[in-house]
Write a protein that holds these residues in place. Structure first.
Motif, PDB file in Angstrom:
ATOM      1  N   ASP A   1       0.774  -1.234   0.000  1.00  0.00           N
ATOM      2  CA  ASP A   1       0.000   0.000   0.000  1.00  0.00           C
ATOM      3  C   ASP A   1       0.807   1.286   0.000  1.00  0.00           C
ATOM      4  O   ASP A   1       0.249   2.352  -0.226  1.00  0.00           O
ATOM      5  CB  ASP A   1      -0.921   0.033   1.223  1.00  0.00           C
ATOM      6  CG  ASP A   1      -1.932  -1.105   1.202  1.00  0.00           C
ATOM      7  OD1 ASP A   1      -2.333  -1.515   0.112  1.00  0.00           O
ATOM      8  OD2 ASP A   1      -2.302  -1.567   2.293  1.00  0.00           O
TER       9      ASP A   1
ATOM     10  N   PRO B   1      -2.352   4.881   1.965  1.00  0.00           N
ATOM     11  CA  PRO B   1      -3.762   5.021   2.361  1.00  0.00           C
ATOM     12  C   PRO B   1      -3.898   6.109   3.421  1.00  0.00           C
ATOM     13  O   PRO B   1      -2.983   6.335   4.218  1.00  0.00           O
ATOM     14  CB  PRO B   1      -4.110   3.647   2.945  1.00  0.00           C
ATOM     15  CG  PRO B   1      -3.074   2.716   2.419  1.00  0.00           C
ATOM     16  CD  PRO B   1      -1.846   3.528   2.206  1.00  0.00           C
ATOM     17  N   LYS B   2      -5.043   6.781   3.426  1.00  0.00           N
ATOM     18  CA  LYS B   2      -5.225   7.900   4.362  1.00  0.00           C
ATOM     19  C   LYS B   2      -5.185   7.469   5.817  1.00  0.00           C
ATOM     20  O   LYS B   2      -4.904   8.285   6.695  1.00  0.00           O
ATOM     21  CB  LYS B   2      -6.521   8.646   4.065  1.00  0.00           C
ATOM     22  CG  LYS B   2      -7.780   7.823   4.226  1.00  0.00           C
ATOM     23  CD  LYS B   2      -9.011   8.636   3.889  1.00  0.00           C
ATOM     24  CE  LYS B   2     -10.258   7.784   4.021  1.00  0.00           C
ATOM     25  NZ  LYS B   2     -11.459   8.536   3.688  1.00  0.00           N
TER      26      LYS B   2
END
Length: 73
Positions: free
Chosen positions: A17, A37-38
């Protein structure tokens, strides 16, 4: 520590990721682009250390407050 050599516009992957790309190199400065990813926080080390220091201070204050409350009972 794993040490890798990369050139401009080359990337490395961390897990599935997180991608880190060398955006630019100027003298002794390297600009990185990070795609993650946030829900994964990404900070410069000095910002991360400040956040951790604030967390420790807050925990210490909460601990002191709860001890005072316990003594008052």
């Amino acid at each position: 520590m794993l040490v890798l050599s990369r050139q401009k516009d080359e990337s490395i992957m961390i897990g599935d990721d997180v991608e880190i790309t060398i955006v630019d190199v100027r003298g002794d400065k390297v600009r990185l682009g990070i795609t993650a990813p946030k829900e994964i926080p990404v900070h410069r080390m000095e910002v991360y250390e400040a956040i951790q220091r604030e967390k420790r201070e807050k925990q210490a204050q909460e601990h002191e407050k709860s001890e005072k409350q316990a003594q008052e009972r």
